[in-house]
Design an enzyme around this catalytic site. Structure first.
Site, PDB file in Angstrom:
ATOM      1  N   ASP A   1     -53.168 -26.211 -11.071  1.00  0.00           N
ATOM      2  CA  ASP A   1     -54.518 -26.683 -11.382  1.00  0.00           C
ATOM      3  C   ASP A   1     -54.692 -27.982 -10.616  1.00  0.00           C
ATOM      4  O   ASP A   1     -54.078 -29.007 -10.955  1.00  0.00           O
ATOM      5  CB  ASP A   1     -54.679 -26.905 -12.896  1.00  0.00           C
ATOM      6  CG  ASP A   1     -56.030 -26.441 -13.394  1.00  0.00           C
ATOM      7  OD1 ASP A   1     -56.998 -26.617 -12.638  1.00  0.00           O
ATOM      8  OD2 ASP A   1     -56.112 -25.907 -14.504  1.00  0.00           O
TER       9      ASP A   1
ATOM     10  N   LYS B   1     -57.973 -23.945 -10.303  1.00  0.00           N
ATOM     11  CA  LYS B   1     -56.694 -23.256 -10.101  1.00  0.00           C
ATOM     12  C   LYS B   1     -56.540 -22.822  -8.646  1.00  0.00           C
ATOM     13  O   LYS B   1     -57.422 -22.171  -8.094  1.00  0.00           O
ATOM     14  CB  LYS B   1     -56.596 -22.045 -11.022  1.00  0.00           C
ATOM     15  CG  LYS B   1     -56.676 -22.373 -12.499  1.00  0.00           C
ATOM     16  CD  LYS B   1     -56.641 -21.102 -13.338  1.00  0.00           C
ATOM     17  CE  LYS B   1     -56.915 -21.404 -14.796  1.00  0.00           C
ATOM     18  NZ  LYS B   1     -58.308 -21.861 -15.036  1.00  0.00           N
TER      19      LYS B   1
ATOM     20  N   ARG C   1     -68.535 -19.338 -15.604  1.00  0.00           N
ATOM     21  CA  ARG C   1     -67.825 -19.378 -16.886  1.00  0.00           C
ATOM     22  C   ARG C   1     -67.698 -20.802 -17.394  1.00  0.00           C
ATOM     23  O   ARG C   1     -67.718 -21.749 -16.610  1.00  0.00           O
ATOM     24  CB  ARG C   1     -66.447 -18.731 -16.774  1.00  0.00           C
ATOM     25  CG  ARG C   1     -65.584 -19.249 -15.642  1.00  0.00           C
ATOM     26  CD  ARG C   1     -64.567 -18.180 -15.252  1.00  0.00           C
ATOM     27  NE  ARG C   1     -63.643 -18.567 -14.216  1.00  0.00           N
ATOM     28  CZ  ARG C   1     -63.909 -18.498 -12.912  1.00  0.00           C
ATOM     29  NH1 ARG C   1     -65.100 -18.095 -12.496  1.00  0.00           N
ATOM     30  NH2 ARG C   1     -62.989 -18.836 -12.017  1.00  0.00           N
TER      31      ARG C   1
ATOM     32  N   ASP D   1     -49.062 -29.554 -15.356  1.00  0.00           N
ATOM     33  CA  ASP D   1     -50.061 -30.541 -14.937  1.00  0.00           C
ATOM     34  C   ASP D   1     -49.470 -31.947 -14.941  1.00  0.00           C
ATOM     35  O   ASP D   1     -48.493 -32.238 -15.639  1.00  0.00           O
ATOM     36  CB  ASP D   1     -51.273 -30.494 -15.864  1.00  0.00           C
ATOM     37  CG  ASP D   1     -52.084 -29.218 -15.703  1.00  0.00           C
ATOM     38  OD1 ASP D   1     -52.156 -28.705 -14.573  1.00  0.00           O
ATOM     39  OD2 ASP D   1     -52.629 -28.725 -16.710  1.00  0.00           O
TER      40      ASP D   1
ATOM     41  N   CYS E   1     -47.396 -28.853 -28.363  1.00  0.00           N
ATOM     42  CA  CYS E   1     -46.530 -28.792 -27.186  1.00  0.00           C
ATOM     43  C   CYS E   1     -46.490 -30.177 -26.549  1.00  0.00           C
ATOM     44  O   CYS E   1     -47.543 -30.789 -26.311  1.00  0.00           O
ATOM     45  CB  CYS E   1     -47.077 -27.786 -26.175  1.00  0.00           C
ATOM     46  SG  CYS E   1     -47.360 -26.129 -26.844  1.00  0.00           S
TER      47      CYS E   1
ATOM     48  N   ARG F   1     -54.142 -31.330 -22.798  1.00  0.00           N
ATOM     49  CA  ARG F   1     -55.202 -32.039 -23.532  1.00  0.00           C
ATOM     50  C   ARG F   1     -54.625 -32.978 -24.592  1.00  0.00           C
ATOM     51  O   ARG F   1     -55.231 -33.167 -25.648  1.00  0.00           O
ATOM     52  CB  ARG F   1     -56.160 -31.030 -24.182  1.00  0.00           C
ATOM     53  CG  ARG F   1     -56.874 -30.176 -23.176  1.00  0.00           C
ATOM     54  CD  ARG F   1     -58.081 -29.436 -23.753  1.00  0.00           C
ATOM     55  NE  ARG F   1     -58.545 -28.494 -22.741  1.00  0.00           N
ATOM     56  CZ  ARG F   1     -58.363 -27.187 -22.798  1.00  0.00           C
ATOM     57  NH1 ARG F   1     -57.761 -26.651 -23.850  1.00  0.00           N
ATOM     58  NH2 ARG F   1     -58.776 -26.413 -21.826  1.00  0.00           N
TER      59      ARG F   1
ATOM     60  N   ARG G   1     -66.826 -25.960 -15.066  1.00  0.00           N
ATOM     61  CA  ARG G   1     -66.210 -26.299 -13.780  1.00  0.00           C
ATOM     62  C   ARG G   1     -66.367 -25.161 -12.776  1.00  0.00           C
ATOM     63  O   ARG G   1     -66.510 -25.389 -11.585  1.00  0.00           O
ATOM     64  CB  ARG G   1     -64.735 -26.635 -13.979  1.00  0.00           C
ATOM     65  CG  ARG G   1     -64.007 -27.001 -12.702  1.00  0.00           C
ATOM     66  CD  ARG G   1     -62.629 -27.551 -12.969  1.00  0.00           C
ATOM     67  NE  ARG G   1     -61.815 -26.661 -13.778  1.00  0.00           N
ATOM     68  CZ  ARG G   1     -60.585 -26.948 -14.183  1.00  0.00           C
ATOM     69  NH1 ARG G   1     -60.066 -28.124 -13.877  1.00  0.00           N
ATOM     70  NH2 ARG G   1     -59.892 -26.090 -14.900  1.00  0.00           N
ATOM     71  N   TYR G   2     -66.310 -23.907 -13.250  1.00  0.00           N
ATOM     72  CA  TYR G   2     -66.450 -22.755 -12.370  1.00  0.00           C
ATOM     73  C   TYR G   2     -67.867 -22.199 -12.497  1.00  0.00           C
ATOM     74  O   TYR G   2     -68.505 -22.343 -13.549  1.00  0.00           O
ATOM     75  CB  TYR G   2     -65.430 -21.682 -12.743  1.00  0.00           C
ATOM     76  CG  TYR G   2     -63.986 -22.115 -12.583  1.00  0.00           C
ATOM     77  CD1 TYR G   2     -63.389 -22.136 -11.327  1.00  0.00           C
ATOM     78  CD2 TYR G   2     -63.243 -22.511 -13.685  1.00  0.00           C
ATOM     79  CE1 TYR G   2     -62.071 -22.527 -11.175  1.00  0.00           C
ATOM     80  CE2 TYR G   2     -61.912 -22.908 -13.539  1.00  0.00           C
ATOM     81  CZ  TYR G   2     -61.331 -22.918 -12.280  1.00  0.00           C
ATOM     82  OH  TYR G   2     -60.039 -23.310 -12.133  1.00  0.00           O
TER      83      TYR G   2
ATOM     84  N   CYS H   1     -53.926 -27.839 -33.550  1.00  0.00           N
ATOM     85  CA  CYS H   1     -53.076 -26.694 -33.218  1.00  0.00           C
ATOM     86  C   CYS H   1     -52.084 -26.482 -34.352  1.00  0.00           C
ATOM     87  O   CYS H   1     -51.831 -27.391 -35.151  1.00  0.00           O
ATOM     88  CB  CYS H   1     -52.296 -26.949 -31.921  1.00  0.00           C
ATOM     89  SG  CYS H   1     -53.317 -27.011 -30.440  1.00  0.00           S
TER      90      CYS H   1
ATOM     91  N   CYS I   1     -48.709 -30.979 -23.410  1.00  0.00           N
ATOM     92  CA  CYS I   1     -50.095 -30.521 -23.557  1.00  0.00           C
ATOM     93  C   CYS I   1     -51.041 -31.199 -22.569  1.00  0.00           C
ATOM     94  O   CYS I   1     -51.126 -32.423 -22.498  1.00  0.00           O
ATOM     95  CB  CYS I   1     -50.568 -30.784 -24.987  1.00  0.00           C
ATOM     96  SG  CYS I   1     -52.273 -30.257 -25.282  1.00  0.00           S
TER      97      CYS I   1
END
Length: 415
Positions: free
Chosen positions: A354, A361, A140, A317, A153, A158, A136-137, A149, A156
């Site tokens: 975001d 961001k 990177r 998000d 959470c 994702r 996306r950037y 995981c 999350c």
């Protein structure tokens, strides 16, 4: 403007409450008090004995609310339930709004979605040139390595992918991901995430890091992980020695509340720091978890005591089913106002949103720049006092001093 800032005439946060939150405490053994030390301190034992079902959760925490009971019954249709025994012992079973409990115990509200909520709020899938890689950037890439995981959470970003409860069927293709990076010399920074990369064995993670560091234009690798918080037993001396081979290597951890920073977590983070790994923390602003100035100040100061730089505070998000956990942007700005100038600059993270749908961001800050005109920039400080910085509109040095401040209303807004 904000209810959290000491500059608006309110009393500053209580030193007693702040000091209490900053105290390092060991996680108790709780229901696992008879487990031998060799097992309790073994990260694989912790993973094997996670709380993963309604029956287990109800037995260990009979105080489940109707919303938690219903949410846990439905959890595996969206995002699996999993809590390590270590992290479970940080929950206060008597407090429905326990900040640890709210992060990992499912609630019925997760099944309710607003029209503006999304399954992929950061637009990662639309920026994925090969499976498991997000570009996306410009310089990177995000390298997704797993959908697992140590614990899950409930907010999350994702959740469409992580735990595979929703049937996303995530299958990273490491060969294609690495080949893409080889073919794109503009990529100098690779972030390993998922899921959690530190769930890999030392050998598997070492093999992946070696391949990435062998690419000439990859200047450094980062790892995003919540393992030091959920499973500090994983941060073994052997893991740290292995990671030490691949400097520059950076690790971003994820801690949201000072209670998560136990003596065990502090020691694990210390082992990483001793191995030369720069550590940063990313928090998510969460309702009834850390949307409070005293709590957030304790967190960022306690992170520094663990040799971790507070890096980001994320606005939660717009993930489907997360409305009950989202604090307001206004609340976040109030917290930033109460941190800037009121604690050391090293402790002040960047507050970001975001941008929904894949915009990346965006920094969000209180209004410190009040105006800019032909001969000066007008700013205010953390106390609300106004200052001028002489400068011509084109940025060139001024040959004569600027005139009197022509915006007296600025003085009123700052008091």
């Amino acid at each position: 403007m904000n209810e959290n800032s000491p500059s608006n005439g309110e009393e500053p946060p209580s030193c007693g409450a702040l000091d209490s939150l900053k105290t390092f405490k060991s996680a108790s053994r709780g229901f696992w008090s008879d487990v031998p030390d060799a097992d309790w301190n073994n990260w694989r034992w912790q993973l094997k004995h996670r709380v993963t079902s309604l029956e287990q959760l109800q037995r260990l925490m009979p105080s489940l609310t109707p919303e938690e009971y219903a949410g846990t019954r439905l959890a595996n249709t969206k995002l699996a339930l999993a809590i390590t025994p270590y992290f479970f012992n940080l929950i206060d079973p008597a407090d429905e709004n326990c900040p640890i409990r709210r992060q990992v115990v499912p609630r019925l509200e997760e099944t309710r979605s607003a029209p503006w909520e999304m399954s992929d709020p950061c637009g990662e899938d639309s920026h994925s040139p090969v499976p498991g890689l997000v570009h996306r950037y410009p310089d990177r890439v995000l390298f997704l390595v797993t959908d697992r995981c140590a614990a899950y959470c409930r907010y999350c970003t994702r959740s469409r992918l992580v735990s595979n409860a929703a049937g996303y069927d995530f299958h990273p293709e490491f060969d294609r991901q690495i080949q893409y990076i080889r073919e794109h010399p503009e990529v100098r920074d690779v972030l390993l995430s998922g899921g959690d990369p530190l769930l890999f064995s030392d050998e598997k993670l070492e093999h992946l890091l070696a391949q990435l560091r062998a690419i000439p234009h990859v200047e450094f690798v980062r790892i995003g992980t919540r393992i030091p918080i959920f499973l500090p037993q994983r941060i073994t001396p052997e893991l740290c020695a292995m990671l030490q081979q691949f400097h520059p290597l950076l690790i971003s951890i994820h801690s949201n509340h000072p209670r998560e920073l136990t003596t065990e977590a502090r020691d694990a983070l210390g082992r990483l720091a001793d191995a030369g790994v720069p550590l940063g923390n990313q928090s998510v602003l969460l309702r009834h978890v850390n949307d409070d100035l005293t709590v957030m100040k304790a967190l960022v100061q306690k992170l520094l005591l663990c040799r971790v730089k507070p890096y980001y505070i994320y606005q939660c998000d717009l993930i489907s089913g997360s409305a009950h956990l989202r604090a307001s942007v206004r609340r976040g700005l109030g917290i930033m106002e109460g941190l800037r100038g009121h604690t050391t600059g090293y402790a002040v993270p960047q507050y970001v949103i975001d941008a929904p749908g894949g915009g990346g961001k965006v920094p969000i800050n209180p209004d410190y720049l009040l105006s800019r005109n032909a001969d000066r920039v007008v700013i205010r400080n953390f106390e609300g006092r106004i200052f001028e910085y002489p400068e011509a509109a084109d940025g060139s040095p001024l040959e004569s001093p600027p005139g009197e401040i022509e915006e007296p209303e600025l003085l009123e807004t700052a008091t």
